[in-house]
Write a protein that holds these residues in place. Structure first.
Motif, PDB file in Angstrom:
ATOM      1  N   SER A  66       0.824  -1.205   0.000  1.00 15.66           N
ATOM      2  CA  SER A  66       0.000   0.000   0.000  1.00 15.66           C
ATOM      3  C   SER A  66       0.860   1.256   0.000  1.00 15.66           C
ATOM      4  N   GLU A  67       1.920   1.247   0.794  1.00 13.89           N
ATOM      5  CA  GLU A  67       2.773   2.427   0.900  1.00 13.89           C
ATOM      6  C   GLU A  67       3.411   2.770  -0.435  1.00 13.89           C
ATOM      7  N   VAL A  68       4.010   1.787  -1.078  1.00 11.35           N
ATOM      8  CA  VAL A  68       4.689   2.047  -2.346  1.00 11.35           C
ATOM      9  C   VAL A  68       3.681   2.409  -3.430  1.00 11.35           C
ATOM     10  N   THR A  69       2.572   1.704  -3.483  1.00 13.59           N
ATOM     11  CA  THR A  69       1.568   1.965  -4.504  1.00 13.59           C
ATOM     12  C   THR A  69       0.993   3.364  -4.365  1.00 13.59           C
ATOM     13  N   ALA A  70       0.627   3.736  -3.136  1.00 12.87           N
ATOM     14  CA  ALA A  70       0.047   5.055  -2.916  1.00 12.87           C
ATOM     15  C   ALA A  70       1.039   6.160  -3.273  1.00 12.87           C
ATOM     16  N   MET A  71       2.281   6.036  -2.822  1.00 16.54           N
ATOM     17  CA  MET A  71       3.266   7.079  -3.088  1.00 16.54           C
ATOM     18  C   MET A  71       3.560   7.196  -4.572  1.00 16.54           C
ATOM     19  N   HIS A 135      -7.493  12.049  -2.033  1.00 17.34           N
ATOM     20  CA  HIS A 135      -8.884  11.624  -2.157  1.00 17.34           C
ATOM     21  C   HIS A 135      -9.359  11.679  -3.597  1.00 17.34           C
ATOM     22  N   GLN A 136      -8.882  12.660  -4.363  1.00 15.07           N
ATOM     23  CA  GLN A 136      -9.241  12.722  -5.776  1.00 15.07           C
ATOM     24  C   GLN A 136      -8.733  11.498  -6.530  1.00 15.07           C
ATOM     25  N   ASN A 137      -7.649  10.930  -6.042  1.00 15.58           N
ATOM     26  CA  ASN A 137      -7.097   9.719  -6.642  1.00 15.58           C
ATOM     27  C   ASN A 137      -7.597   8.456  -5.951  1.00 15.58           C
ATOM     28  N   GLY A 138      -8.631   8.601  -5.104  1.00 12.04           N
ATOM     29  CA  GLY A 138      -9.249   7.454  -4.472  1.00 12.04           C
ATOM     30  C   GLY A 138      -8.480   6.864  -3.307  1.00 12.04           C
ATOM     31  N   ILE A 139      -7.503   7.607  -2.760  1.00 12.70           N
ATOM     32  CA  ILE A 139      -6.640   7.090  -1.691  1.00 12.70           C
ATOM     33  C   ILE A 139      -6.919   7.821  -0.389  1.00 12.70           C
ATOM     34  N   PHE A 162       2.609   6.237   4.134  1.00 16.68           N
ATOM     35  CA  PHE A 162       1.349   5.758   3.582  1.00 16.68           C
ATOM     36  C   PHE A 162       1.152   4.265   3.841  1.00 16.68           C
ATOM     37  N   GLY A 163       1.791   3.758   4.878  1.00 19.57           N
ATOM     38  CA  GLY A 163       1.696   2.327   5.168  1.00 19.57           C
ATOM     39  C   GLY A 163       0.303   1.857   5.539  1.00 19.57           C
ATOM     40  N   LEU A 164      -0.532   2.758   6.060  1.00 20.96           N
ATOM     41  CA  LEU A 164      -1.903   2.389   6.419  1.00 20.96           C
ATOM     42  C   LEU A 164      -2.920   2.937   5.422  1.00 20.96           C
ATOM     43  N   SER A 165      -2.445   3.460   4.307  1.00 25.99           N
ATOM     44  CA  SER A 165      -3.354   4.058   3.333  1.00 25.99           C
ATOM     45  C   SER A 165      -4.254   3.002   2.700  1.00 25.99           C
ATOM     46  N   ALA A 166      -5.405   3.450   2.254  1.00 31.53           N
ATOM     47  CA  ALA A 166      -6.371   2.565   1.595  1.00 31.53           C
ATOM     48  C   ALA A 166      -6.476   2.967   0.133  1.00 31.53           C
ATOM     49  N   LEU A 167      -6.324   1.995  -0.754  1.00 34.78           N
ATOM     50  CA  LEU A 167      -6.387   2.222  -2.187  1.00 34.78           C
ATOM     51  C   LEU A 167      -7.821   2.041  -2.672  1.00 34.78           C
ATOM     52  N   PRO A 168      -8.158   2.588  -3.828  1.00 33.13           N
ATOM     53  CA  PRO A 168      -9.529   2.462  -4.336  1.00 33.13           C
ATOM     54  C   PRO A 168      -9.991   1.022  -4.450  1.00 33.13           C
ATOM     55  N   GLU A 169      -9.086   0.131  -4.842  1.00 31.79           N
ATOM     56  CA  GLU A 169      -9.464  -1.261  -5.040  1.00 31.79           C
ATOM     57  C   GLU A 169      -9.717  -2.008  -3.733  1.00 31.79           C
ATOM     58  N   GLN A 170      -9.410  -1.369  -2.588  1.00 30.90           N
ATOM     59  CA  GLN A 170      -9.637  -2.005  -1.301  1.00 30.90           C
ATOM     60  C   GLN A 170     -10.998  -1.662  -0.709  1.00 30.90           C
ATOM     61  N   LYS A 171     -11.728  -0.790  -1.366  1.00 29.82           N
ATOM     62  CA  LYS A 171     -13.016  -0.365  -0.836  1.00 29.82           C
ATOM     63  C   LYS A 171     -14.114  -1.346  -1.228  1.00 29.82           C
ATOM     64  N   LYS A 172     -15.105  -1.460  -0.347  1.00 33.12           N
ATOM     65  CA  LYS A 172     -16.286  -2.260  -0.610  1.00 33.12           C
ATOM     66  C   LYS A 172     -17.490  -1.333  -0.539  1.00 33.12           C
ATOM     67  N   ASP A 173     -18.204  -1.234  -1.647  1.00 33.74           N
ATOM     68  CA  ASP A 173     -19.341  -0.309  -1.724  1.00 33.74           C
ATOM     69  C   ASP A 173     -18.913   1.120  -1.417  1.00 33.74           C
ATOM     70  N   GLY A 323       2.683  -7.709  -7.582  1.00 34.97           N
ATOM     71  CA  GLY A 323       1.335  -7.262  -7.280  1.00 34.97           C
ATOM     72  C   GLY A 323       1.266  -5.833  -6.791  1.00 34.97           C
ATOM     73  N   LEU A 324       2.377  -5.101  -6.762  1.00 32.34           N
ATOM     74  CA  LEU A 324       2.364  -3.760  -6.199  1.00 32.34           C
ATOM     75  C   LEU A 324       1.500  -2.779  -6.980  1.00 32.34           C
ATOM     76  N   PHE A 325       1.565  -2.841  -8.284  1.00 29.66           N
ATOM     77  CA  PHE A 325       0.970  -1.774  -9.065  1.00 29.66           C
ATOM     78  C   PHE A 325      -0.165  -2.212  -9.957  1.00 29.66           C
ATOM     79  N   GLU A 326      -0.652  -3.397  -9.780  1.00 33.34           N
ATOM     80  CA  GLU A 326      -1.777  -3.835 -10.579  1.00 33.34           C
ATOM     81  C   GLU A 326      -2.460  -4.979  -9.861  1.00 33.34           C
ATOM     82  N   GLU A 327      -3.734  -5.083 -10.078  1.00 36.16           N
ATOM     83  CA  GLU A 327      -4.485  -6.171  -9.468  1.00 36.16           C
ATOM     84  C   GLU A 327      -4.390  -7.377 -10.376  1.00 36.16           C
ATOM     85  N   VAL A 328      -3.853  -8.467  -9.845  1.00 35.30           N
ATOM     86  CA  VAL A 328      -3.681  -9.678 -10.631  1.00 35.30           C
ATOM     87  C   VAL A 328      -4.669 -10.710 -10.127  1.00 35.30           C
TER      88      VAL A 328
END
Length: 435
Positions: A66-71, A135-139, A162-173, A323-328
């Protein structure tokens, strides 16, 4: 007899032949951070060193990802700490980041005491604009606190960790579910483990930080281990000192609204008269922060798609970060190979090999080719890695992933591609074959 010269004092501090380590800047629960400089141009950096043998487990690996992806996704904002490079050895992961020589904003406030309203507003302006961009980038950052707000050589704020950051793909609803953060700065809906809006949770943290900047400390209520009592006192609204101006008190109280539905959002905050008094940070144009007044996204902060160091992290053989930068998913496979050929030669060769393997050329562009066979789609995308060196990403999507669709009873698409492209490919990476 002449004694050989002693070894260079920096030899033991040379990291992977690229960086000379300096003093340790700090340590956390799973990493140490050092100052360093590049051996090539002497540019200063900070390097977070993570010991995989001690820290990589089921809970820590997602934090690193999450940290590397968000940054990486937030690289363009001037008030977000930049990450330059990620390296790995068999036992360690190295995150090479921008060096913020001014240290933590937390330490500055503790040294100087409460800040003037204009000074506090300047830092707060930079924080809010950085988080709004997130937030505009969904993070959602989810761990906003003064210890994670650093200062650069010019005294400008840099949001980090950003180790505890949440990415857009981690959200549910559209909502988040994980309890995390530092209790004194964490929104009540997160503490109660309810589903929550990450941007509203970050807005709560901003309210606590504004209080801290203007008062020099946290309110006593926020140090209570009895959260029910703490929130009761906050609801009463008598925790804000009278020496803080009425407009600032209004902002704090609206951000520290216990109800996330009625809590002031960052977008609403940015329209208040108190916030608009903020000066524009040095060397940054007015349009560089997120949205303009008519709501259109600033073109200055659109994410670039150019090739950089993060796109080749997974080339490390000692630690698979593919898996850092794309959902596989189970039906999506990704391989990469490097080549010294031209983009045109690679495209032509892929078309030729694809035709021999029974694939139909569905799409051809200057730097990409799409092949289709049955229910399998294979995309090739070419990026410039360095002078006379290209990186080709190959994605296969379809029923059975990389399995052959010709009823051949086994065999693997990747084996056929490697054989067909062996005259242009220097080396393949992440070569796991799914059967």
């Amino acid at each position: 007899m002449t004694q050989p010269p002693p070894p260079s004092p920096t030899a033991t501090n040379l990291l992977l032949g690229r960086y000379e380590l300096g003093r340790m800047l700090g340590r956390g629960s799973f990493a140490k951070v050092y100052s360093a400089k590049s051996v090539f141009d002497q540019s200063p950096v900070a390097i977070k060193i993570i010991d995989k043998t001690k820290t990589i487990d089921a809970s820590m690996e997602p934090r690193i990802i999450s940290e590397v992806t968000a940054m990486r996704r937030l690289q363009d904002h001037p008030n977000i700490l930049k990450i330059h490079e990620v390296m790995a050895s068999k036992t360690k992961i190295y995150l090479v980041m921008e060096l913020a020589t001014g240290g933590e904003l937390f330490a500055k406030v503790l040294r100087r005491g409460r800040l003037s309203e204009s000074s506090a507003r300047r830092y707060f302006h930079q924080l809010v604009n950085a988080l709004h961009f997130c937030h505009q980038n969904g993070i959602a950052h989810r761990d906003v606190k003064p210890q994670n707000l650093l200062l650069d050589v010019n005294g400008d704020l840099k949001v980090s960790d950003f180790g505890l950051s949440a990415l857009p793909e981690q959200k549910k609803d559209g909502l988040l579910h994980t309890f995390c953060g530092t209790p004194s700065y964490t929104a009540p809906e997160v503490m109660s483990r309810r589903h929550y809006d990450g941007s509203k949770a970050d807005a709560w943290s901003c309210g606590v930080i504004l209080f801290f900047l203007l008062s020099g400390s946290l309110p006593a209520e926020f140090d209570s281990s009895n959260y029910t009592l703490m929130y009761k006192k906050i609801r009463q609204g008598n925790y804000i000192p009278s020496y803080i101006s009425k407009p600032a008190r209004s902002v704090i109280s609206k951000l520290l609204d216990l109800n996330p539905t009625t809590r002031m959002s960052l977008e609403q905050l940015m329209t208040t008269k108190w916030f608009k008094k903020s000066t524009i940070p040095r060397n940054v144009s007015k349009d560089s922060f997120g949205s303009s007044e008519d709501g259109e996204e600033s073109s200055g902060l659109r994410r670039t798609l150019s090739m950089n160091a993060f796109d080749i992290i997974s080339l490390s053989s000692s630690f698979d970060l593919s898996g850092l930068f794309e959902e596989v998913t189970k039906r999506k496979e990704l391989k990469r190979f490097t080549t010294a050929e031209t983009t045109q030669k690679v495209v032509e060769r892929v078309r030729e090999v694809g035709g021999k393997l029974g694939y139909r050329v569905e799409r051809v562009q200057a730097d990409s080719v799409g092949l289709v066979k049955g229910k399998t789609v294979v995309d090739f995308e070419v990026s410039e890695l360095a002078a006379q060196l290209l990186l080709v990403e190959v994605r296969a999507v379809g029923d059975g992933g990389a399995e052959r669709q010709d009823g051949g009873g086994g065999g693997c698409l990747w084996e056929e591609l490697r054989e067909g492209l062996e005259d242009v490919a220097l080396s393949w990476h992440s070569e796991t074959c799914v059967n």
